[in-house]
Design a protein around this motif. Structure first.
Motif, PDB file in Angstrom:
ATOM      1  N   PRO A  96       0.857  -1.009  -0.051  1.00 47.41           N
ATOM      2  CA  PRO A  96      -0.005  -0.106   0.156  1.00 47.41           C
ATOM      3  C   PRO A  96       0.958   1.385  -0.052  1.00 47.41           C
ATOM      4  CG  PRO A  96      -0.071  -0.896   2.075  1.00 47.41           C
ATOM      5  CD  PRO A  96       0.709  -1.935   1.368  1.00 47.41           C
ATOM      6  N   GLU A  97       0.198   2.375  -0.330  1.00 49.64           N
ATOM      7  CA  GLU A  97       1.135   3.568  -0.742  1.00 49.64           C
ATOM      8  C   GLU A  97       1.952   3.960   0.603  1.00 49.64           C
ATOM      9  OE1 GLU A  97       0.639   8.253  -2.102  1.00 49.64           O
ATOM     10  OE2 GLU A  97      -1.063   6.733  -2.136  1.00 49.64           O
ATOM     11  N   ASN A  98       1.304   3.875   1.678  1.00 43.41           N
ATOM     12  CA  ASN A  98       1.796   4.372   3.033  1.00 43.41           C
ATOM     13  C   ASN A  98       3.102   3.470   3.310  1.00 43.41           C
ATOM     14  OD1 ASN A  98       0.335   2.227   3.651  1.00 43.41           O
ATOM     15  ND2 ASN A  98       0.045   2.652   5.694  1.00 43.41           N
TER      16      ASN A  98
ATOM     17  N   LEU B 228       4.859   1.862   0.964  1.00 45.91           N
ATOM     18  CA  LEU B 228       6.106   2.229   0.029  1.00 45.91           C
ATOM     19  C   LEU B 228       6.771   3.378   0.563  1.00 45.91           C
ATOM     20  CD1 LEU B 228       3.802   1.783  -3.328  1.00 45.91           C
ATOM     21  CD2 LEU B 228       5.827   0.496  -2.850  1.00 45.91           C
ATOM     22  N   VAL B 229       6.015   4.536   0.812  1.00 46.82           N
ATOM     23  CA  VAL B 229       6.688   5.717   1.284  1.00 46.82           C
ATOM     24  C   VAL B 229       7.691   5.398   2.609  1.00 46.82           C
ATOM     25  CG1 VAL B 229       6.478   7.937   2.568  1.00 46.82           C
ATOM     26  CG2 VAL B 229       4.885   7.161   0.776  1.00 46.82           C
ATOM     27  N   LYS B 230       7.207   4.602   3.486  1.00 45.29           N
ATOM     28  CA  LYS B 230       8.078   4.174   4.659  1.00 45.29           C
ATOM     29  C   LYS B 230       9.242   3.441   4.330  1.00 45.29           C
ATOM     30  CE  LYS B 230       7.633   1.793   9.018  1.00 45.29           C
ATOM     31  NZ  LYS B 230       6.717   0.956   9.988  1.00 45.29           N
TER      32      LYS B 230
ATOM     33  N   GLU C  53      10.390  15.525  -1.722  1.00 48.04           N
ATOM     34  CA  GLU C  53       9.150  15.377  -1.769  1.00 48.04           C
ATOM     35  C   GLU C  53       8.618  14.844  -3.260  1.00 48.04           C
ATOM     36  OE1 GLU C  53       9.106  17.714   1.879  1.00 48.04           O
ATOM     37  OE2 GLU C  53       9.862  17.803  -0.400  1.00 48.04           O
TER      38      GLU C  53
ATOM     39  N   SER D 148      10.708  11.985  -4.676  1.00 40.94           N
ATOM     40  CA  SER D 148      10.377  10.521  -4.094  1.00 40.94           C
ATOM     41  C   SER D 148       8.917  10.178  -4.828  1.00 40.94           C
ATOM     42  CB  SER D 148      10.133  10.771  -2.567  1.00 40.94           C
ATOM     43  OG  SER D 148      11.464  11.270  -1.944  1.00 40.94           O
ATOM     44  N   GLU D 149       8.024  11.163  -4.991  1.00 44.73           N
ATOM     45  CA  GLU D 149       6.732  10.832  -5.646  1.00 44.73           C
ATOM     46  C   GLU D 149       7.070  10.112  -7.016  1.00 44.73           C
ATOM     47  OE1 GLU D 149       2.505  12.935  -6.898  1.00 44.73           O
ATOM     48  OE2 GLU D 149       3.736  13.999  -5.517  1.00 44.73           O
TER      49      GLU D 149
ATOM     50  N   LEU E  93       8.257   6.605  -6.579  1.00 45.80           N
ATOM     51  CA  LEU E  93       7.122   5.622  -6.512  1.00 45.80           C
ATOM     52  C   LEU E  93       6.540   5.183  -7.611  1.00 45.80           C
ATOM     53  CD1 LEU E  93       6.499   6.987  -2.744  1.00 45.80           C
ATOM     54  CD2 LEU E  93       7.713   5.129  -3.386  1.00 45.80           C
ATOM     55  N   LYS E  94       6.175   6.244  -8.178  1.00 45.54           N
ATOM     56  CA  LYS E  94       5.274   6.253  -9.359  1.00 45.54           C
ATOM     57  C   LYS E  94       6.113   5.233 -10.591  1.00 45.54           C
ATOM     58  CE  LYS E  94       2.287  10.358  -9.293  1.00 45.54           C
ATOM     59  NZ  LYS E  94       2.180  11.542 -10.096  1.00 45.54           N
TER      60      LYS E  94
ATOM     61  N   GLU F 194       6.358   1.727  -8.648  1.00 45.59           N
ATOM     62  CA  GLU F 194       5.026   1.093  -8.739  1.00 45.59           C
ATOM     63  C   GLU F 194       5.120   0.221  -7.440  1.00 45.59           C
ATOM     64  OE1 GLU F 194       3.180  -0.392 -12.310  1.00 45.59           O
ATOM     65  OE2 GLU F 194       3.085   1.233 -13.083  1.00 45.59           O
TER      66      GLU F 194
END
Length: 398
Positions: free
Chosen positions: A364-366, A368-370, A387, A390-391, A394-395, A398
């Motif tokens: 899940p996205e949270n 992934l960020v962690k 920020e 990092s986005e 992640l994109k 995936e």
């Protein structure tokens, strides 16, 4: 004379409910309240299940059944050879059985020469020579003919065992701080018996549900001769890491455990790659010094096997075979192709088995960020100014 006649009657069953990582053999009068006590505590802190007899042992002709069972059910035995070790007939009987397990089943044996010289043990000199002379004196004074005969045979076996034990590579405790010695010893022992330290378990961010599911499967007692779990999903999603996590967590619950990593890579372009993996798997499971190549399922032990990164049916059939496993055995397979396990020979037989499939999906996205923050910033939060990039990462990933 047979070993069982010397040490005592054979146990009614070779299956022991209690399994140990380490059996400690020591002379109580010398080290029970000092070195061995500190070593035992250090082993327990390292999460190694250790057997230490807490009772002072009176003289006797045979080993206590619980001692015999503990030795046979241990992965390794540590023998603390101190000044008065050979004075105890029970210690000497433990030593004989430990070396028998070492010879027959490759049990790991590590002698610790605690302020004694290996030469004194090997040649039965000084305190070891005095102890053997005392045993001989008691034998000669024995009025019972049968007991005298038994003691005569035992003394010869003890002498051979002391000589053999001193020839095994051991460690000496001399002018060193015992705390430092014990710390290094425990670390090295963990490596030798391949028991992972709990703190070394891989980090599995966002895989809590997967861990809970597979852990429940691992702990599930079953009457099947084998339970098979296939963890499947796309490459790089964490199948191998999850399998290793479960293996590290539960490997000590089984009589024998083995993890075979990167199977597809080891077989690519290597004609003998699969054969080599099969031979090694059979040896590791059997714990024998030599073994004829056959189905790994031909074993009298409850086993845990992890086959990592299977990509062909030939690999599965070669490594698993099609025969019966010991009751309670578990097999974990990681693969990108779920159909491989369903088509393997083992599942086509009448062997009692259960096959469970577990699809491993993305985070899940949270999570992934962690995960990104853990690797990129060595923390749990994004650093200011990162920020946007990092986005994008992640994109892209995936």
């Amino acid at each position: 004379m047979a070993l069982t006649n010397i040490l005592g009657k054979k146990s009614s069953s070779d299956n022991h409910d209690e399994k140990y990582d380490v059996f400690l053999s020591f002379g109580g009068v010398d080290t029970r309240r000092t070195f061995t006590n500190h070593l035992h505590q250090a082993l327990e802190r390292a999460d190694l299940k250790t057997f230490l007899d807490k009772e002072e042992i009176p003289p006797g002709l045979y080993l206590k059944p619980e001692l015999e069972k503990a030795i046979k059910s241990s992965t390794a035995s540590v023998i603390v050879l101190s000044e008065n070790y050979a004075s105890s007939t029970w210690c000497l009987d433990e030593l004989v059985l430990i070396l028998d397990q070492h010879k027959k089943f490759r049990q790991i044996v590590i002698p610790i020469f605690y302020h004694v010289e290996p030469t004194d043990v090997r040649k039965q000199q000084n305190s070891f020579g005095e102890a053997m002379a005392e045993h001989k004196k008691k034998m000669e004074a024995e009025a019972d003919v049968e007991k005298k005969r038994l003691l005569t045979e035992k003394i010869e076996i003890w002498k051979k065992a002391l000589t053999q034990d001193s020839n095994i590579t051991g460690l000496e405790v001399r002018d060193r701080l015992e705390t430092e010695y014990i710390k290094e010893f425990v670390k090295e022992l963990c490596k030798r018996i391949r028991v992972p330290v709990r703190t070394s378990l891989p980090l599995l961010i966002g895989k809590e549900d997967a861990i809970e599911y597979v852990s429940s499967w691992s702990k599930d007692g079953s009457s099947n001769t084998v339970d098979i779990l296939s963890i499947y999903g796309m490459g790089g999603i964490g199948k191998s890491t999850l399998a290793k996590y479960i293996y590290d967590s539960y490997c000590r619950e089984f009589d024998r455990s083995i993890i075979v990593k990167d199977i597809s890579r080891k077989c690519v372009g290597n004609i003998n790659g699969l054969l080599g993996l099969k031979i090694q798997l059979c040896k590791d499971i059997s714990k024998a010094s030599s073994i004829e190549v056959h189905d790994v399922s031909v074993t009298y032990n409850k086993v845990l096997i992890v086959l990592d990164d299977i990509d062909s049916i030939d690999q599965l059939d070669a490594l698993l075979g099609n025969k019966r496993f010991h009751e309670g055995s578990k097999i974990i397979i990681t693969t990108r192709d779920m159909s491989l396990t369903e088509r393997c020979e083992l599942l086509k037989t009448k062997v009692e088995k259960r096959h469970t499939k577990y699809p491993l999906e993305g985070l899940p996205e949270n999570a992934l960020v962690k995960l990104l923050c853990h690797h990129a910033f060595n923390g749990e939060d994004l650093k200011d100014g990162y920020e946007e990039v990092s986005e994008d990462i992640l994109k892209y990933c995936e």
